[in-house]
Design a protein around this motif. Structure first.
Motif, PDB file in Angstrom:
ATOM      1  N   LEU A 255     167.862  68.666  25.703  1.00 41.27           N
ATOM      2  CA  LEU A 255     167.627  70.093  25.485  1.00 41.27           C
ATOM      3  C   LEU A 255     167.509  70.852  26.802  1.00 41.27           C
ATOM      4  O   LEU A 255     167.584  72.082  26.808  1.00 41.27           O
ATOM      5  CB  LEU A 255     166.351  70.290  24.655  1.00 41.27           C
ATOM      6  CG  LEU A 255     166.318  69.571  23.295  1.00 41.27           C
ATOM      7  CD1 LEU A 255     165.029  69.896  22.550  1.00 41.27           C
ATOM      8  CD2 LEU A 255     167.530  69.944  22.455  1.00 41.27           C
ATOM      9  N   TYR A 276     160.664  75.344  21.297  1.00 40.67           N
ATOM     10  CA  TYR A 276     161.224  75.057  19.972  1.00 40.67           C
ATOM     11  C   TYR A 276     162.750  75.162  19.971  1.00 40.67           C
ATOM     12  O   TYR A 276     163.353  75.685  19.041  1.00 40.67           O
ATOM     13  CB  TYR A 276     160.618  75.994  18.925  1.00 40.67           C
ATOM     14  CG  TYR A 276     159.330  75.470  18.325  1.00 40.67           C
ATOM     15  CD1 TYR A 276     159.187  75.310  16.962  1.00 40.67           C
ATOM     16  CD2 TYR A 276     158.252  75.105  19.144  1.00 40.67           C
ATOM     17  CE1 TYR A 276     158.004  74.821  16.414  1.00 40.67           C
ATOM     18  CE2 TYR A 276     157.078  74.609  18.613  1.00 40.67           C
ATOM     19  CZ  TYR A 276     156.960  74.467  17.253  1.00 40.67           C
ATOM     20  OH  TYR A 276     155.798  73.965  16.721  1.00 40.67           O
ATOM     21  N   PRO A 278     166.263  74.165  19.198  1.00 42.34           N
ATOM     22  CA  PRO A 278     166.721  73.306  18.095  1.00 42.34           C
ATOM     23  C   PRO A 278     167.551  72.125  18.583  1.00 42.34           C
ATOM     24  O   PRO A 278     168.208  72.185  19.632  1.00 42.34           O
ATOM     25  CB  PRO A 278     167.555  74.263  17.228  1.00 42.34           C
ATOM     26  CG  PRO A 278     167.961  75.370  18.155  1.00 42.34           C
ATOM     27  CD  PRO A 278     166.851  75.510  19.145  1.00 42.34           C
ATOM     28  N   ILE A 279     167.533  71.067  17.802  1.00 44.83           N
ATOM     29  CA  ILE A 279     168.321  69.870  18.105  1.00 44.83           C
ATOM     30  C   ILE A 279     169.782  70.155  17.753  1.00 44.83           C
ATOM     31  O   ILE A 279     170.076  70.680  16.679  1.00 44.83           O
ATOM     32  CB  ILE A 279     167.803  68.666  17.305  1.00 44.83           C
ATOM     33  CG1 ILE A 279     166.350  68.353  17.700  1.00 44.83           C
ATOM     34  CG2 ILE A 279     168.674  67.445  17.516  1.00 44.83           C
ATOM     35  CD1 ILE A 279     165.711  67.262  16.863  1.00 44.83           C
ATOM     36  N   GLU A 302     157.876  66.198  14.624  1.00 38.56           N
ATOM     37  CA  GLU A 302     158.120  67.458  13.929  1.00 38.56           C
ATOM     38  C   GLU A 302     157.128  67.671  12.780  1.00 38.56           C
ATOM     39  O   GLU A 302     156.831  68.811  12.419  1.00 38.56           O
ATOM     40  CB  GLU A 302     159.556  67.493  13.391  1.00 38.56           C
ATOM     41  CG  GLU A 302     160.608  67.628  14.485  1.00 38.56           C
ATOM     42  CD  GLU A 302     162.023  67.656  13.936  1.00 38.56           C
ATOM     43  OE1 GLU A 302     162.907  68.226  14.588  1.00 38.56           O
ATOM     44  OE2 GLU A 302     162.240  67.100  12.841  1.00 38.56           O
ATOM     45  N   PHE A 393     161.983  66.244  25.853  1.00 35.75           N
ATOM     46  CA  PHE A 393     162.198  66.630  24.455  1.00 35.75           C
ATOM     47  C   PHE A 393     160.928  67.202  23.834  1.00 35.75           C
ATOM     48  O   PHE A 393     160.955  68.232  23.163  1.00 35.75           O
ATOM     49  CB  PHE A 393     162.676  65.416  23.651  1.00 35.75           C
ATOM     50  CG  PHE A 393     162.649  65.627  22.166  1.00 35.75           C
ATOM     51  CD1 PHE A 393     163.638  66.354  21.536  1.00 35.75           C
ATOM     52  CD2 PHE A 393     161.609  65.109  21.401  1.00 35.75           C
ATOM     53  CE1 PHE A 393     163.600  66.567  20.160  1.00 35.75           C
ATOM     54  CE2 PHE A 393     161.560  65.315  20.034  1.00 35.75           C
ATOM     55  CZ  PHE A 393     162.568  66.046  19.410  1.00 35.75           C
ATOM     56  N   HIS A 397     161.009  70.975  22.437  1.00 35.95           N
ATOM     57  CA  HIS A 397     161.250  71.060  20.991  1.00 35.95           C
ATOM     58  C   HIS A 397     159.967  71.188  20.175  1.00 35.95           C
ATOM     59  O   HIS A 397     160.001  71.635  19.028  1.00 35.95           O
ATOM     60  CB  HIS A 397     162.020  69.819  20.521  1.00 35.95           C
ATOM     61  CG  HIS A 397     162.426  69.857  19.078  1.00 35.95           C
ATOM     62  ND1 HIS A 397     163.346  70.765  18.583  1.00 35.95           N
ATOM     63  CD2 HIS A 397     162.025  69.104  18.013  1.00 35.95           C
ATOM     64  CE1 HIS A 397     163.507  70.560  17.286  1.00 35.95           C
ATOM     65  NE2 HIS A 397     162.714  69.574  16.913  1.00 35.95           N
ATOM     66  N   THR A 398     158.836  70.793  20.753  1.00 34.69           N
ATOM     67  CA  THR A 398     157.557  70.850  20.039  1.00 34.69           C
ATOM     68  C   THR A 398     156.514  71.508  20.931  1.00 34.69           C
ATOM     69  O   THR A 398     156.804  71.936  22.044  1.00 34.69           O
ATOM     70  CB  THR A 398     157.079  69.437  19.638  1.00 34.69           C
ATOM     71  OG1 THR A 398     156.569  68.758  20.787  1.00 34.69           O
ATOM     72  CG2 THR A 398     158.212  68.613  19.043  1.00 34.69           C
TER      73      THR A 398
END
Length: 553
Positions: A255, A276, A278-279, A302, A393, A397-398
């Protein structure tokens, strides 16, 4: 020292290895005695290729202070290259005060041994039976070979997320042959249970105010392969990867590149997303080269709103923090700080500074790198670049701030060394968990007191946001200081306030109440009464029709 077994182990990028050698011992480093067998000087068989370790034993135990290895032959097309591990039996002198003073002992009544997969599961069950009110065993998925990826939850309300209580995790065993982290986490589970039962105030507070998740073996398939060789014959690669040959450590979606490309092409006032992210769809496809274990961790992260996490690795003594990937494509090493560089440096130092060896300037380096200048910490990308790391990641993403903790030079120490390794890491493991309570926390609610999920919490001057969980609660790790914090949510007016973070342990409370925007209120009212706002042209046609009917009448 009673020399029990010299073990010829070495690894080289070239074809260099020793095929035979002699062993000499001495007590004064001047007079040397060659180890003999019935026929004379004993020739020990070395390696026939560079991957497989060779174990040899002395014909009889010998007491000596020094050992010398004398290569006799080596690979024809190479040169002398050898790594030797000597497994000795210490014989302490009862009159040696210095030895007694520095001898490492532990008073913790824990199960100091290497656990097979079955034994690990039995140990978890035993802990759960001992502390049923504060522990829960669950699995996050299965390995490629179908082994369940077991985790232990430690909390005063296991199985549920409590609004306002942060979630923390430890992961170990992404590389199956890095066994020390796995055993440290199994020891930690036992320790938390025992100390909670005896009323240790520090542990009781940690358990009651934190939801702790401990995943000791992320790659059980790899571990089963590594344990075939054991601590004596385990090599660098045996059991490192998953059963299907994937390195979990860099198997997560990249990412970083998506973030940096968006920032580079950014035009106008609209900001590129800083959290956040997205994948990518290709990563989620069934044909993507993604390990089953990796997919399980992603789904786990997630589902649970983790705030802080540490993944335990081996083979080095250092704490690495993100970013793990360099921004310049042509470089393999360069500092790559996140917007939360100062927070990550503190988190890394909190572990390193409380470890018995990490910041000890007198200790020998594990290999060639000396991390003392950074107090046992390092930015991952300045060490070596890794694309698709768990640390990067998690951050992008989190909400979770993730660090890699390298807990020891030896990936697979002997069972007898586990008590000392536990003492080296015990305080650090606890201190790092306590850092989840630094910064600010609170609830983002509407005027009726209902929590607003997925609200964005921004800190002025730090280009990285976090989001609220399903109950509207959030946690934002910050160093001490005063911050301007803003909460925003779709359909609500934003709210900004000053939040002060002190030096005492415990996150500062910073709640927000948001009111709906006018447009959101209109939509809510219309939806409630089943009506939609009439368009202006349709309303005009309706009025014209009324006038015509009146004129005809």
């Amino acid at each position: 020292m009673q020399v029990c077994a010299p073990n010829g182990i070495f690894f080289s990028l070239r074809s260099d290895w020793v095929t035979s050698y002699k062993v000499l011992v001495s007590n004064d480093s001047h007079t040397w005695v060659t180890v003999k067998n019935a026929s004379g000087d004993m020739i020990f068989e070395g390696n026939s290729e560079k991957e497989t370790p060779v174990l040899n034993e002395l014909p009889v135990p010998m007491v000596a202070r020094y050992i010398r290895i004398n290569p006799q032959s080596w690979f024809d097309s190479g040169s002398i290259c050898m790594r030797m591990e000597v497994l000795g039996c210490p014989l302490p002198d009862p009159n040696n005060y210095y030895h007694r003073r520095n001898e490492m002992t532990t008073t913790d009544d824990l199960d100091f041994k290497h656990h097979s997969y079955k034994e690990m599961r039995q140990l978890m069950k035993a802990v759960n039976e001992m502390c049923p009110n504060v522990t829960r065993i669950y699995n996050i998925g299965k390995s490629h070979q179908g082994l369940k990826l077991y985790a232990v939850e430690v909390s005063d309300h296991p199985g549920e997320h409590e609004a306002g209580e942060p979630e923390f995790h430890y992961i170990a065993g992404a590389h199956g042959n890095e066994v020390l982290g796995r055993e440290l986490l199994l020891l930690l589970v036992q320790f938390l249970c025992q100390e909670y039962l005896v009323g240790n105030a520090r542990i009781v507070r940690l358990v009651e105010e934190t939801r702790i998740h401990i995943l000791p073996s992320l790659n059980p398939d790899g571990y089963e392969k590594a344990c075939e060789g054991g601590s004596e014959l385990g090599g660098w690669s045996l059991g490192r990867w998953t059963h299907d040959g994937i390195d979990i450590n860099n198997n997560f979606p990249d990412l970083n590149t998506l973030l940096w490309e968006a920032e580079d092409r950014q035009h106008g006032p609209r900001k590129a997303p800083n959290h956040y992210i997205p994948i990518p769809e290709w990563f989620l496809s069934e044909n993507a080269t993604v390990a089953a274990e990796t997919r399980a961790v992603i789904a786990w992260m997630e589902k649970i709103p983790f705030v802080l996490g540490g993944n335990l690795q081996g083979g080095e003594l250092v704490v690495a923090y993100p970013f793990d990937m360099v921004r310049s494509p042509q470089k393999t090493q360069e500092p790559s700080p996140t917007p939360d560089e100062h927070v990550f440096r503190w988190l890394a130092y909190s572990y390193a500074s409380t470890h018995r060896l990490l910041t000890d300037a007198r200790r020998r380096v594990c290999h060639t790198e000396d991390f003392q200048k950074e107090d046992g910490t390092v930015n991952g990308a300045s060490w070596h670049t890794v694309a698709g790391s768990l640390n990067d990641f998690s951050y992008l993403h989190t909400n979770c701030f993730e660090l890699s903790i390298y807990v020891g030079c030896d990936k697979y120490p002997h069972e007898s060394e586990l008590p000392e390794e536990w003492e080296n890491n015990r305080e650090s493991l606890i201190v790092f968990m306590e850092q989840v309570h630094r910064g600010i926390k609170g609830l983002v609610r509407d005027l009726h007191g209902k929590g607003i999920p997925n609200a964005v919490v921004s800190v002025e001057g730090i280009n990285h946001d976090v989001r609220t969980a399903s109950d509207g609660d959030y946690w934002r790790l910050l160093n001490p200081g005063e911050y301007v914090v803003t909460a925003t949510a779709e359909g609500f007016t934003s709210s900004t306030k000053n939040c002060m973070v002190g030096y005492d342990m415990g996150a500062a409370r910073c709640d927000f109440t948001l009111s709906k925007t006018n447009l959101a209120r209109i939509r809510e009212i219309m939806a409630k009464f089943g009506r939609q706002p009439a368009s202006l042209p349709a309303r005009r046609r309706k009025l014209r029709g009324r006038r015509r009917r009146r004129q005809r009448g």
